[in-house]
Scaffold this motif. Structure first.
Motif, PDB file in Angstrom:
ATOM      1  N   LEU A  52       0.820  -1.216   0.000  1.00  0.00           N
ATOM      2  CA  LEU A  52       0.000   0.000   0.000  1.00  0.00           C
ATOM      3  C   LEU A  52       0.852   1.263   0.000  1.00  0.00           C
ATOM      4  CD1 LEU A  52      -2.691  -1.121   2.610  1.00  0.00           C
ATOM      5  CD2 LEU A  52      -2.967  -0.974   0.131  1.00  0.00           C
ATOM      6  N   ASP A  53       1.998   1.213   0.681  1.00  0.00           N
ATOM      7  CA  ASP A  53       2.881   2.376   0.780  1.00  0.00           C
ATOM      8  C   ASP A  53       4.321   1.900   0.907  1.00  0.00           C
ATOM      9  OD1 ASP A  53       4.232   4.702   1.231  1.00  0.00           O
ATOM     10  OD2 ASP A  53       3.177   5.244   3.085  1.00  0.00           O
ATOM     11  N   PRO A  54       5.048   1.784  -0.191  1.00  0.00           N
ATOM     12  CA  PRO A  54       6.424   1.266  -0.140  1.00  0.00           C
ATOM     13  C   PRO A  54       7.347   2.077   0.771  1.00  0.00           C
ATOM     14  CG  PRO A  54       5.619   1.328  -2.394  1.00  0.00           C
ATOM     15  CD  PRO A  54       4.611   2.068  -1.565  1.00  0.00           C
ATOM     16  N   ALA A  55       6.984   3.329   1.086  1.00  0.00           N
ATOM     17  CA  ALA A  55       7.868   4.163   1.908  1.00  0.00           C
ATOM     18  C   ALA A  55       7.726   3.885   3.403  1.00  0.00           C
ATOM     19  CB  ALA A  55       7.577   5.637   1.646  1.00  0.00           C
ATOM     20  N   VAL A  56       6.663   3.193   3.804  1.00  0.00           N
ATOM     21  CA  VAL A  56       6.461   2.960   5.228  1.00  0.00           C
ATOM     22  C   VAL A  56       7.557   2.035   5.759  1.00  0.00           C
ATOM     23  CG1 VAL A  56       4.986   0.895   5.041  1.00  0.00           C
ATOM     24  CG2 VAL A  56       4.712   2.449   6.976  1.00  0.00           C
ATOM     25  N   GLN A  57       7.990   2.255   6.996  1.00  0.00           N
ATOM     26  CA  GLN A  57       9.035   1.445   7.617  1.00  0.00           C
ATOM     27  C   GLN A  57       8.423   0.598   8.732  1.00  0.00           C
ATOM     28  OE1 GLN A  57      13.086   3.601   7.666  1.00  0.00           O
ATOM     29  NE2 GLN A  57      11.620   5.249   7.975  1.00  0.00           N
ATOM     30  N   THR A  58       8.783  -0.673   8.760  1.00  0.00           N
ATOM     31  CA  THR A  58       8.185  -1.608   9.714  1.00  0.00           C
ATOM     32  C   THR A  58       9.218  -2.018  10.754  1.00  0.00           C
ATOM     33  OG1 THR A  58       8.725  -3.530   8.342  1.00  0.00           O
ATOM     34  CG2 THR A  58       6.580  -2.493   7.992  1.00  0.00           C
ATOM     35  N   VAL A  59       8.753  -2.085  12.006  1.00  0.00           N
ATOM     36  CA  VAL A  59       9.603  -2.467  13.130  1.00  0.00           C
ATOM     37  C   VAL A  59       8.939  -3.616  13.866  1.00  0.00           C
ATOM     38  CG1 VAL A  59      10.795  -1.695  15.213  1.00  0.00           C
ATOM     39  CG2 VAL A  59      10.306  -0.055  13.366  1.00  0.00           C
ATOM     40  N   PHE A  60       9.697  -4.698  14.074  1.00  0.00           N
ATOM     41  CA  PHE A  60       9.171  -5.856  14.789  1.00  0.00           C
ATOM     42  C   PHE A  60       9.882  -5.985  16.139  1.00  0.00           C
ATOM     43  CE2 PHE A  60       7.020  -6.699  11.041  1.00  0.00           C
ATOM     44  CZ  PHE A  60       6.286  -7.872  11.090  1.00  0.00           C
ATOM     45  N   GLY A  61       9.094  -6.281  17.186  1.00  0.00           N
ATOM     46  CA  GLY A  61       9.641  -6.508  18.514  1.00  0.00           C
ATOM     47  C   GLY A  61       8.753  -7.477  19.255  1.00  0.00           C
ATOM     48  N   GLY A  62       8.986  -7.634  20.549  1.00  0.00           N
ATOM     49  CA  GLY A  62       8.188  -8.562  21.340  1.00  0.00           C
ATOM     50  C   GLY A  62       8.908  -9.881  21.582  1.00  0.00           C
ATOM     51  N   PRO A  63       8.304 -10.774  22.370  1.00  0.00           N
ATOM     52  CA  PRO A  63       8.967 -12.028  22.739  1.00  0.00           C
ATOM     53  C   PRO A  63       9.362 -12.902  21.556  1.00  0.00           C
ATOM     54  CG  PRO A  63       7.044 -11.638  24.110  1.00  0.00           C
ATOM     55  CD  PRO A  63       7.010 -10.594  23.050  1.00  0.00           C
ATOM     56  N   GLN A  64       8.576 -12.876  20.480  1.00  0.00           N
ATOM     57  CA  GLN A  64       8.841 -13.771  19.352  1.00  0.00           C
ATOM     58  C   GLN A  64      10.129 -13.437  18.617  1.00  0.00           C
ATOM     59  OE1 GLN A  64       6.823 -16.503  18.249  1.00  0.00           O
ATOM     60  NE2 GLN A  64       8.653 -16.906  17.059  1.00  0.00           N
ATOM     61  N   THR A  65      10.605 -12.211  18.737  1.00  0.00           N
ATOM     62  CA  THR A  65      11.789 -11.832  17.958  1.00  0.00           C
ATOM     63  C   THR A  65      13.071 -12.448  18.501  1.00  0.00           C
ATOM     64  OG1 THR A  65      11.958  -9.790  19.251  1.00  0.00           O
ATOM     65  CG2 THR A  65      10.761  -9.680  17.178  1.00  0.00           C
ATOM     66  N   GLY A  66      13.055 -12.905  19.760  1.00  0.00           N
ATOM     67  CA  GLY A  66      14.181 -13.653  20.287  1.00  0.00           C
ATOM     68  C   GLY A  66      15.463 -12.856  20.390  1.00  0.00           C
ATOM     69  N   SER A  67      16.589 -13.505  20.036  1.00  0.00           N
ATOM     70  CA  SER A  67      17.913 -12.895  20.114  1.00  0.00           C
ATOM     71  C   SER A  67      18.189 -12.065  18.871  1.00  0.00           C
ATOM     72  CB  SER A  67      18.973 -13.988  20.242  1.00  0.00           C
ATOM     73  OG  SER A  67      19.047 -14.728  19.027  1.00  0.00           O
ATOM     74  N   PRO A  68      19.264 -11.249  18.867  1.00  0.00           N
ATOM     75  CA  PRO A  68      19.621 -10.533  17.641  1.00  0.00           C
ATOM     76  C   PRO A  68      19.836 -11.461  16.447  1.00  0.00           C
ATOM     77  CG  PRO A  68      20.762  -9.566  19.517  1.00  0.00           C
ATOM     78  CD  PRO A  68      20.067 -10.797  20.018  1.00  0.00           C
ATOM     79  N   LEU A  69      20.380 -12.654  16.682  1.00  0.00           N
ATOM     80  CA  LEU A  69      20.561 -13.598  15.572  1.00  0.00           C
ATOM     81  C   LEU A  69      19.218 -14.072  15.027  1.00  0.00           C
ATOM     82  CD1 LEU A  69      23.602 -15.741  16.791  1.00  0.00           C
ATOM     83  CD2 LEU A  69      23.568 -13.910  15.065  1.00  0.00           C
ATOM     84  N   ASP A  70      18.229 -14.242  15.927  1.00  0.00           N
ATOM     85  CA  ASP A  70      16.877 -14.573  15.459  1.00  0.00           C
ATOM     86  C   ASP A  70      16.309 -13.412  14.644  1.00  0.00           C
ATOM     87  OD1 ASP A  70      16.785 -17.076  16.759  1.00  0.00           O
ATOM     88  OD2 ASP A  70      16.224 -16.131  18.654  1.00  0.00           O
ATOM     89  N   GLY A  71      16.610 -12.180  15.075  1.00  0.00           N
ATOM     90  CA  GLY A  71      16.165 -11.004  14.331  1.00  0.00           C
ATOM     91  C   GLY A  71      16.755 -10.961  12.941  1.00  0.00           C
ATOM     92  N   ARG A  72      18.032 -11.348  12.826  1.00  0.00           N
ATOM     93  CA  ARG A  72      18.679 -11.383  11.519  1.00  0.00           C
ATOM     94  C   ARG A  72      17.980 -12.391  10.604  1.00  0.00           C
ATOM     95  NH1 ARG A  72      24.841 -11.084   9.936  1.00  0.00           N
ATOM     96  NH2 ARG A  72      24.672 -11.610   7.731  1.00  0.00           N
ATOM     97  N   ALA A  73      17.669 -13.570  11.135  1.00  0.00           N
ATOM     98  CA  ALA A  73      16.978 -14.579  10.334  1.00  0.00           C
ATOM     99  C   ALA A  73      15.608 -14.077   9.894  1.00  0.00           C
ATOM    100  CB  ALA A  73      16.840 -15.865  11.146  1.00  0.00           C
TER     101      ALA A  73
END
Length: 583
Positions: A52-73
């Motif tokens: 809908l809007d390619p310029a929008v930026q998305t940020v994910f957080g919360g328990p499911q995101t796990g460690s930084p390495l999980d975030g990278r995956a």
């Protein structure tokens, strides 16, 4: 400016509302707080937002995101995810939003994983908040966005601490270390929630307040200002005694649950659970002595746990009178010790959004039996009058345990297929339970009382109690259906004079029914016991008779009974249908 939106509806409605908001509000940043059950859907919403809007930026957080390495995956697998914050994002996310808004580099934001000119930058460690005093409070008059909405919320969560004194390998509370919010700040938040009239507050600490002295202090704070707010807490078993429970009652604080999880020392040792059975027993006995019913939490599928040891826990608790059991199958939360050491414990993760897991040595059949044990326990909760009558026939904890064990052995063993069939039947609507209560009651008694076994309580008595239990459950389900349905238009409240009552014809309200010497009121979810005279009057009126006629001349007692049932909303005028209750 920012907007907090909770799309708590069916998924197709969520997608439509979310798309509308993206198009109309044109946000520059959309942040998703992710749990197991929401991750897949949030990923789809992020992809939708990008379309809908390619310029929008998305940020994910919360328990499911796990460690930084999980975030990278996560970023590597999903192009619609721009940023992931691992760990506690209370300070990291506002800093990220500030930098993005001012077009500054996001590099260096704690716990951040992000794309950077084709590369993926990964933080060295999850974000943590060392000093909880730095976390802004939302529960104050200055927080205008929430303040305007607070009194309309049904339940509000709050924490007085983070972390836990235990280090259970399966739990997300174990990391990082135990820390307290400042006492003055917590006191001000509790006072504010009482002042604005929030109906229910759940204090989501691992154990309420962390220390006994701190818990007693907060009870006193709440007591002094609380008028009608109900607080729910998770007590530390080590803190529970008469003084603790008296203080909780005075503050209108209800203990929600005691976490046992398992009483098997070997299983507890494998998952790093330090709480002793003695601590649990002492707290449970204190609650019993104070006539307080409380939920007990149990887990199944833990490393080293068998269906036999799990069933023994259930049986012992039910024999002690702990009927409110909350069962949780093992789930592997990202970043927990058990998730990191899954191979060591030979755990397999099942293909589910909740990441259910079990030891490979347990096997599918035993895992299924554990689920069935939990379902049979729920069945006994439903049949609480019936269970109570059966247990009256035996004296002593050991004999009660033996009787309850026989029920479970029968239901998960030779009568397994019949048990599952009954459980599926009981999932029906309120109308289904009401219509087939007699048949379902007979099936349930057949499971609990094997043929040829002498019973001091007759089969007809037991089936009558089981039918009452099932009708009560049907009433509760109908009550929930009525609460979720659109509210019908109501006629103006009436003031009934004696001559009005005597001259009208009355009937049972559409949402009430009589059976087994009781009236089941679905609107209020109340079961009324009915004496012989009331029963005769209600049956006569429901059959179309008047309160007073040639065969039943005016009697003060009948008038009093009629007024009583009219006030309760059980009787309604024959000429008022579909308009709610008379006042």
């Amino acid at each position: 400016s920012f907007i907090v939106q909770d799309y708590g509806r069916a998924r197709d409605e969520v997608d439509c509302s979310f798309a509308r908001d993206v198009l109309l509000l044109k946000p520059s940043i959309i942040a998703f707080s992710c749990f197991f059950w929401s991750m897949e859907h949030h990923l789809g919403l992020a992809a939708l937002a990008k379309e809908l809007d390619p310029a929008v930026q998305t940020v994910f957080g919360g328990p499911q995101t796990g460690s930084p390495l999980d975030g990278r995956a996560l970023i590597e697998a999903h192009p619609a995810v721009d940023f992931v914050i691992s760990g506690e994002a209370d300070l990291a996310f506002p800093e990220l939003a500030r930098r993005l808004t001012h077009r500054e580099s996001p590099s260096g934001v704690p716990g951040l994983v992000h794309r950077d000119h084709g590369a993926i930058r990964v933080a060295a460690a999850p974000a943590t908040v060392t000093n909880l005093a730095e976390v802004p409070t939302a529960y104050c008059a200055e927080s205008l966005y929430l303040a305007d909405r607070m009194s309309a919320l049904d339940i509000v969560p709050i924490q007085t601490l983070r972390g836990c004194r235990n280090s259970c390998a399966y739990c997300i509370y174990r990391v990082p270390r135990l820390r307290f919010f400042p006492d003055d700040r917590v006191a001000e938040e509790l006072e504010y929630l009482c002042r604005v009239g929030v109906r229910h507050v759940r204090i989501s600490d691992s154990h309420f307040a962390g220390t006994r002295d701190r818990a007693l202090h907060f009870f006193d704070v709440i007591r002094k200002v609380n008028r009608e707010t109900k607080f729910y807490i998770y007590p530390d078993p080590r803190h529970v005694d008469g003084e603790y429970l008296d203080a909780a009652t005075a503050a209108n604080c209800e203990p929600l649950a005691l976490g046992l999880e398992t009483s098997d020392p070997g299983v507890a040792s494998r998952v790093g659970r330090k709480q002793s059975n003695r601590e649990f027993e002492a707290a449970f006995e204190c609650l019993e002595a104070n006539s307080q019913s409380i939920q007990v939490d149990l887990m199944f599928g833990l490393p080293g746990q068998s269906e036999s040891s799990f069933c023994s826990d259930v049986i012992k608790l039910r024999a002690r009178g702990a009927h409110q059991l909350l069962f949780s199958p093992l789930m592997l939360f990202p970043g927990t010790q058990l998730d990191d050491e899954a191979a060591k414990h030979d755990l397999e993760t099942l293909p589910s959004a909740q990441r259910f897991a079990r030891p490979r040595t347990l096997g599918s059949d035993s895992h299924a039996t554990m689920f069935l044990i939990a379902e049979v326990s729920a069945l006994l909760n439903l049949l609480h009058r019936t269970e109570g009558q059966l247990l009256k026939q035996v004296e002593g904890t050991r004999k009660r345990e033996a009787l309850i064990r026989s029920w479970f052995e029968r239901c998960v063993g030779p009568r397994r297929a019949e048990t599952i069939e009954l459980l599926l039947d009981l999932r029906g609507t309120s109308e289904h339970l009401k219509r087939w209560a007699t048949r379902l009651a007979a099936q349930a008694i057949g499971l609990l009382t094997p043929e040829g076994e002498h019973q001091t309580a007759s089969t007809s008595l037991l089936e009558g109690l089981a039918r009452t239990d099932l009708l009560e459950e049907a009433m509760r389900r109908r009550h929930r259906e009525l609460r979720s349905a659109p509210i019908p238009s109501r006629s103006p409240a009436h003031v009934w004079f004696p001559e009005d009552i005597a001259n009208r014809r009355w009937r049972l309200d559409d949402e009430c029914w009589m059976a087994e010497g009781r009236v089941f009121d679905c609107r209020s979810a109340t079961v009324h016991d009915v004496d012989t005279r009331s029963s005769a009057l209600l049956e006569r009126l429901h059959a179309g008779a008047a309160i007073f006629d040639i065969d039943h001349p005016y009697a003060t007692e009948d008038m009093g009974l009629a007024v009583q049932w009219i006030r309760r909303g059980v009787l309604t005028p024959e000429d008022v249908r579909g308009e709610g209750r008379a006042g």
